[in-house]
Design a protein around this motif. Structure first.
Motif, PDB file in Angstrom:
ATOM      1  N   HIS A  60     -44.525  30.708  43.671  1.00 46.86           N
ATOM      2  CA  HIS A  60     -44.459  30.842  44.940  1.00 46.86           C
ATOM      3  C   HIS A  60     -45.400  29.431  45.274  1.00 46.86           C
ATOM      4  O   HIS A  60     -45.573  28.875  46.143  1.00 46.86           O
ATOM      5  CB  HIS A  60     -45.154  31.802  45.822  1.00 46.86           C
ATOM      6  CG  HIS A  60     -44.197  32.932  46.343  1.00 46.86           C
ATOM      7  ND1 HIS A  60     -44.079  33.239  47.492  1.00 46.86           N
ATOM      8  CD2 HIS A  60     -43.246  33.473  45.071  1.00 46.86           C
ATOM      9  CE1 HIS A  60     -42.915  34.144  47.292  1.00 46.86           C
ATOM     10  NE2 HIS A  60     -42.459  34.394  46.289  1.00 46.86           N
ATOM     11  N   SER A  61     -46.161  28.798  44.263  1.00 43.08           N
ATOM     12  CA  SER A  61     -46.975  27.740  44.237  1.00 43.08           C
ATOM     13  C   SER A  61     -46.977  27.354  43.044  1.00 43.08           C
ATOM     14  O   SER A  61     -46.765  27.967  41.964  1.00 43.08           O
ATOM     15  CB  SER A  61     -48.038  27.867  45.069  1.00 43.08           C
ATOM     16  OG  SER A  61     -49.042  28.811  44.415  1.00 43.08           O
ATOM     17  N   HIS A  62     -47.770  26.006  42.938  1.00 45.99           N
ATOM     18  CA  HIS A  62     -48.020  25.433  41.596  1.00 45.99           C
ATOM     19  C   HIS A  62     -46.615  25.045  40.762  1.00 45.99           C
ATOM     20  O   HIS A  62     -46.909  25.649  39.597  1.00 45.99           O
ATOM     21  CB  HIS A  62     -49.170  25.868  40.823  1.00 45.99           C
ATOM     22  CG  HIS A  62     -50.668  26.036  41.529  1.00 45.99           C
ATOM     23  ND1 HIS A  62     -51.167  24.817  41.938  1.00 45.99           N
ATOM     24  CD2 HIS A  62     -51.092  27.052  42.330  1.00 45.99           C
ATOM     25  CE1 HIS A  62     -52.086  24.960  42.706  1.00 45.99           C
ATOM     26  NE2 HIS A  62     -52.336  26.476  42.801  1.00 45.99           N
ATOM     27  N   PHE A  63     -45.645  24.570  41.363  1.00 46.37           N
ATOM     28  CA  PHE A  63     -44.527  24.601  40.824  1.00 46.37           C
ATOM     29  C   PHE A  63     -44.404  23.820  39.333  1.00 46.37           C
ATOM     30  O   PHE A  63     -43.719  23.836  38.504  1.00 46.37           O
ATOM     31  CB  PHE A  63     -43.575  24.014  41.690  1.00 46.37           C
ATOM     32  CG  PHE A  63     -43.022  24.802  42.837  1.00 46.37           C
ATOM     33  CD1 PHE A  63     -43.491  26.169  42.805  1.00 46.37           C
ATOM     34  CD2 PHE A  63     -42.390  24.412  43.794  1.00 46.37           C
ATOM     35  CE1 PHE A  63     -43.017  27.184  44.009  1.00 46.37           C
ATOM     36  CE2 PHE A  63     -42.064  25.191  45.088  1.00 46.37           C
ATOM     37  CZ  PHE A  63     -42.302  26.232  45.001  1.00 46.37           C
ATOM     38  N   VAL A  74     -38.442  29.581  41.444  1.00 45.56           N
ATOM     39  CA  VAL A  74     -39.501  29.137  42.293  1.00 45.56           C
ATOM     40  C   VAL A  74     -39.045  29.408  43.751  1.00 45.56           C
ATOM     41  O   VAL A  74     -37.993  29.818  43.998  1.00 45.56           O
ATOM     42  CB  VAL A  74     -39.647  27.674  42.335  1.00 45.56           C
ATOM     43  CG1 VAL A  74     -40.535  27.100  40.898  1.00 45.56           C
ATOM     44  CG2 VAL A  74     -38.497  26.855  42.843  1.00 45.56           C
ATOM     45  N   HIS A  75     -40.017  29.669  44.585  1.00 49.91           N
ATOM     46  CA  HIS A  75     -39.758  30.257  45.955  1.00 49.91           C
ATOM     47  C   HIS A  75     -40.232  29.457  46.848  1.00 49.91           C
ATOM     48  O   HIS A  75     -41.825  29.089  46.965  1.00 49.91           O
ATOM     49  CB  HIS A  75     -40.439  31.893  46.204  1.00 49.91           C
ATOM     50  CG  HIS A  75     -39.994  32.485  47.384  1.00 49.91           C
ATOM     51  ND1 HIS A  75     -38.777  33.183  47.368  1.00 49.91           N
ATOM     52  CD2 HIS A  75     -40.521  32.534  48.427  1.00 49.91           C
ATOM     53  CE1 HIS A  75     -38.633  33.678  48.736  1.00 49.91           C
ATOM     54  NE2 HIS A  75     -39.779  33.265  49.254  1.00 49.91           N
ATOM     55  N   LEU A  76     -39.451  28.787  47.803  1.00 49.95           N
ATOM     56  CA  LEU A  76     -40.037  27.813  48.553  1.00 49.95           C
ATOM     57  C   LEU A  76     -40.478  28.503  49.909  1.00 49.95           C
ATOM     58  O   LEU A  76     -40.008  29.783  50.422  1.00 49.95           O
ATOM     59  CB  LEU A  76     -38.756  26.850  48.919  1.00 49.95           C
ATOM     60  CG  LEU A  76     -37.921  26.408  48.044  1.00 49.95           C
ATOM     61  CD1 LEU A  76     -36.735  25.554  48.600  1.00 49.95           C
ATOM     62  CD2 LEU A  76     -38.813  25.613  46.797  1.00 49.95           C
ATOM     63  N   HIS A  79     -45.585  25.964  52.669  1.00 48.56           N
ATOM     64  CA  HIS A  79     -46.484  25.116  51.871  1.00 48.56           C
ATOM     65  C   HIS A  79     -45.935  24.469  50.856  1.00 48.56           C
ATOM     66  O   HIS A  79     -46.594  23.331  50.239  1.00 48.56           O
ATOM     67  CB  HIS A  79     -47.567  26.068  51.249  1.00 48.56           C
ATOM     68  CG  HIS A  79     -48.343  26.858  52.525  1.00 48.56           C
ATOM     69  ND1 HIS A  79     -49.329  26.175  53.147  1.00 48.56           N
ATOM     70  CD2 HIS A  79     -48.498  28.316  52.979  1.00 48.56           C
ATOM     71  CE1 HIS A  79     -49.792  26.974  54.172  1.00 48.56           C
ATOM     72  NE2 HIS A  79     -49.270  28.249  53.857  1.00 48.56           N
ATOM     73  N   ASN A  80     -44.714  24.855  50.265  1.00 50.63           N
ATOM     74  CA  ASN A  80     -44.273  24.530  49.133  1.00 50.63           C
ATOM     75  C   ASN A  80     -42.724  24.439  49.454  1.00 50.63           C
ATOM     76  O   ASN A  80     -41.810  25.364  49.026  1.00 50.63           O
ATOM     77  CB  ASN A  80     -44.525  25.228  48.032  1.00 50.63           C
ATOM     78  CG  ASN A  80     -45.913  25.255  47.547  1.00 50.63           C
ATOM     79  OD1 ASN A  80     -46.567  24.209  47.132  1.00 50.63           O
ATOM     80  ND2 ASN A  80     -46.438  26.491  47.994  1.00 50.63           N
ATOM     81  N   PRO A  81     -42.223  23.483  50.246  1.00 50.73           N
ATOM     82  CA  PRO A  81     -40.830  23.502  50.732  1.00 50.73           C
ATOM     83  C   PRO A  81     -39.782  22.769  49.801  1.00 50.73           C
ATOM     84  O   PRO A  81     -38.613  22.801  49.999  1.00 50.73           O
ATOM     85  CB  PRO A  81     -40.902  22.501  52.011  1.00 50.73           C
ATOM     86  CG  PRO A  81     -41.947  21.596  51.692  1.00 50.73           C
ATOM     87  CD  PRO A  81     -43.084  22.394  50.772  1.00 50.73           C
ATOM     88  N   VAL A  82     -40.156  22.240  48.638  1.00 51.41           N
ATOM     89  CA  VAL A  82     -39.416  21.148  47.822  1.00 51.41           C
ATOM     90  C   VAL A  82     -39.502  21.930  46.399  1.00 51.41           C
ATOM     91  O   VAL A  82     -40.440  22.056  45.645  1.00 51.41           O
ATOM     92  CB  VAL A  82     -39.531  19.999  47.742  1.00 51.41           C
ATOM     93  CG1 VAL A  82     -38.435  18.948  47.267  1.00 51.41           C
ATOM     94  CG2 VAL A  82     -39.390  19.474  49.535  1.00 51.41           C
TER      95      VAL A  82
END
Length: 195
Positions: A60-63, A74-76, A79-82
C-alpha cells in the motif's frame, strides 16, 4: 470469493510468521498496509517472509520496494495514487463511493468501504445500505472485481457473495488477537463458512 487480509498499521513481533500462517491456511492475499512505517521497516518485514509468498503480497506504500522484492501487486490510495512505472503486477484501488468504483476500471480490482461498521476504526460506520448495494449490482457497478472492506467477519461472507462482491478484505476481525492462537481461531471460523 477471495479472502484478503490487511495488516495492522504498525509493526509487531511475529507478524511475518502470522502472515505466512494466514497465507498457508485460507487467505488468498495479504495487503501490507503500514502508513506509519518507513521503507526500511517495511523492507525488514518483507525480508522476514519467505520469498515464495511475495506473489501473494500487495503493498500500500513504498512502491519502490517492488523493484527489489517480486511483490504481487500494489494498492493505490490518496497517498499513493500512481503505480510504479513499468509495474506488471496486480493494481488495486481504495474506493469509498460507488462513483469511485465506477471510475476504477483502470485497475484489476478495488476495495469498497466501509460496507459494515468498522471494527478497527470505531465510529467509521457503513455508508452503504443493503438496497444501495443491490441496486449497484443490478447496474453493473458492483461486480466480482469489487472487494468488500469494513467490519467484515465470517458471518458476512454469504451476504457479500450474494451481493456479487468478488472478495472480502479482513482487518479488525483478523487482528483482534495478534497471537498464533488468535489467528488460528480466525482461520478456523473462516474455514467453517461454506460458499
Amino acid at each position: 470469493m477471495k479472502r484478503i487480509g490487511l495488516t495492522t498499521g504498525t509493526l509487531f513481533d511475529s507478524e511475518a510468521e502470522l502472515i505466512v500462517l494466514l497465507l498457508d491456511n485460507g487467505l488468498d492475499r495479504v495487503h501490507i498496509r503500514k502508513p506509519e512505517c518507513s521503507a526500511e521497516e517495511m523492507a525488514r518485514l518483507l525480508r522476514q517472509i519467505p520469498d515464495s509468498y511475495y506473489p501473494r503480497l500487495i503493498l500500500h506504500s513504498h512502491f519502490e520496494l517492488a523493484a527489489t522484492y517480486p511483490i504481487g501487486g500494489v494498492h493505490l490510495n490518496r497517498h499513493n495514487p500512481v503505480p510504479p512505472k513499468g509495474f506488471r503486477g496486480l493494481i488495486g484501488r481504495s474506493c469509498h463511493s460507488l462513483e469511485e468504483v465506477a471510475k476504477s476500471g483502470d485497475t484489476d480490482y478495488c476495495f469498497l468501504s466501509p460496507i459494515y461498521d468498522s471494527i478497527s476504526k470505531p465510529g467509521y460506520d457503513s455508508h452503504f445500505p443493503l438496497d444501495t448495494l443491490v441496486a449497484a449490482r443490478k447496474e453493473g457497478i458492483l461486480t466480482d472485481r469489487v472487494y468488500a472492506l469494513g467490519g467484515i467477519t465470517p458471518r458476512h461472507l454469504p451476504q457479500l457473495q450474494e451481493l456479487g462482491f468478488g472478495g472480502a478484505a479482513l482487518l479488525g476481525y483478523l487482528w483482534r488477537d495478534k497471537s498464533q492462537k488468535g489467528i488460528e481461531t480466525c482461520l478456523r471460523e473462516l474455514s467453517q463458512v461454506r460458499l
